[in-house]
Design a protein around this motif. Structure first.
Motif, PDB file in Angstrom:
ATOM      1  N   ARG A   1     -66.851  -1.159  66.909  1.00  0.00           N
ATOM      2  CA  ARG A   1     -66.741  -0.221  65.788  1.00  0.00           C
ATOM      3  C   ARG A   1     -67.206  -0.856  64.483  1.00  0.00           C
ATOM      4  NH1 ARG A   1     -61.331   2.531  63.420  1.00  0.00           N
ATOM      5  NH2 ARG A   1     -60.942   0.383  62.860  1.00  0.00           N
TER       6      ARG A   1
ATOM      7  N   TRP B   1     -70.706   7.429  66.363  1.00  0.00           N
ATOM      8  CA  TRP B   1     -71.049   6.235  67.150  1.00  0.00           C
ATOM      9  C   TRP B   1     -71.778   6.583  68.440  1.00  0.00           C
ATOM     10  CZ3 TRP B   1     -69.597   5.258  72.131  1.00  0.00           C
ATOM     11  CH2 TRP B   1     -68.619   6.088  72.661  1.00  0.00           C
TER      12      TRP B   1
ATOM     13  N   LEU C   1     -66.909   2.486  72.865  1.00  0.00           N
ATOM     14  CA  LEU C   1     -66.695   2.005  71.506  1.00  0.00           C
ATOM     15  C   LEU C   1     -65.411   1.191  71.514  1.00  0.00           C
ATOM     16  CD1 LEU C   1     -67.477   2.119  68.453  1.00  0.00           C
ATOM     17  CD2 LEU C   1     -65.906   4.082  68.294  1.00  0.00           C
TER      18      LEU C   1
ATOM     19  N   ASP D   1     -62.740  -1.782  69.506  1.00  0.00           N
ATOM     20  CA  ASP D   1     -62.279  -2.247  68.205  1.00  0.00           C
ATOM     21  C   ASP D   1     -61.279  -3.376  68.409  1.00  0.00           C
ATOM     22  OD1 ASP D   1     -62.161  -2.196  65.400  1.00  0.00           O
ATOM     23  OD2 ASP D   1     -60.386  -0.907  65.416  1.00  0.00           O
TER      24      ASP D   1
END
Length: 152
Positions: free
Chosen positions: A54, A70, A78, A80
């Protein structure tokens, strides 16, 4: 270090729109269920599943002055809270069952320029465009699953 899975996306064929899902099966033979790239296993195919951080996507968006979802990067996952390994052979565990092995950098393609001028260049340094991986162990993944680097 443990991160989180923030997004899951797939596309049924080349150039098809990306579909966001909350939960999906991942298999050694098919990758992410419903994603056309997952079954492309010929040699030296090394792009069964793609991941992007991210922070890297947000940084690229800031560099080009846009706010684009994204999934338009056309990555599958994705993440993080974790730095994706930049070394082929490193393994990631997602949730309880799925293990992916990093195979190479996910180079940004010319399609990124169609989204925003300069986006391809903004995604190029230091694996900012993400990582490609192959499925080592299958199972189910869902949004908010933990992601961690497997110990060797």
């Amino acid at each position: 270090m443990t991160g989180r899975l923030l997004g899951i996306a797939r596309h049924a064929r080349s150039r098809a729109p990306m579909e966001l899902v909350e939960r999906v099966e991942v298999t050694r033979d098919g990758g992410i269920h419903g994603d056309f790239r997952g079954a492309m296993r010929g040699k030296p195919y090394k792009r069964q599943v793609t991941l992007i951080e991210r922070g890297d996507w947000d940084g690229a968006m800031a560099a080009v002055g846009h706010r684009i979802g994204w999934q338009e990067r056309r990555a599958n996952l994705l993440v993080d809270g974790i730095d994706l390994p930049r070394v082929p052979g490193v393994r990631l565990r997602i949730g309880a069952d799925v293990v992916l092995e990093i195979t190479r950098e996910c180079d940004p393609c010319e399609r990124m320029e169609a989204l925003a001028d300069g986006l391809r260049a903004a995604l190029t340094p230091d694996w900012r465009g993400g990582a490609c991986a192959m499925v080592v162990e299958g199972g189910w993944i869902a949004l908010d699953d933990a992601i961690r680097i497997e110990e060797s």
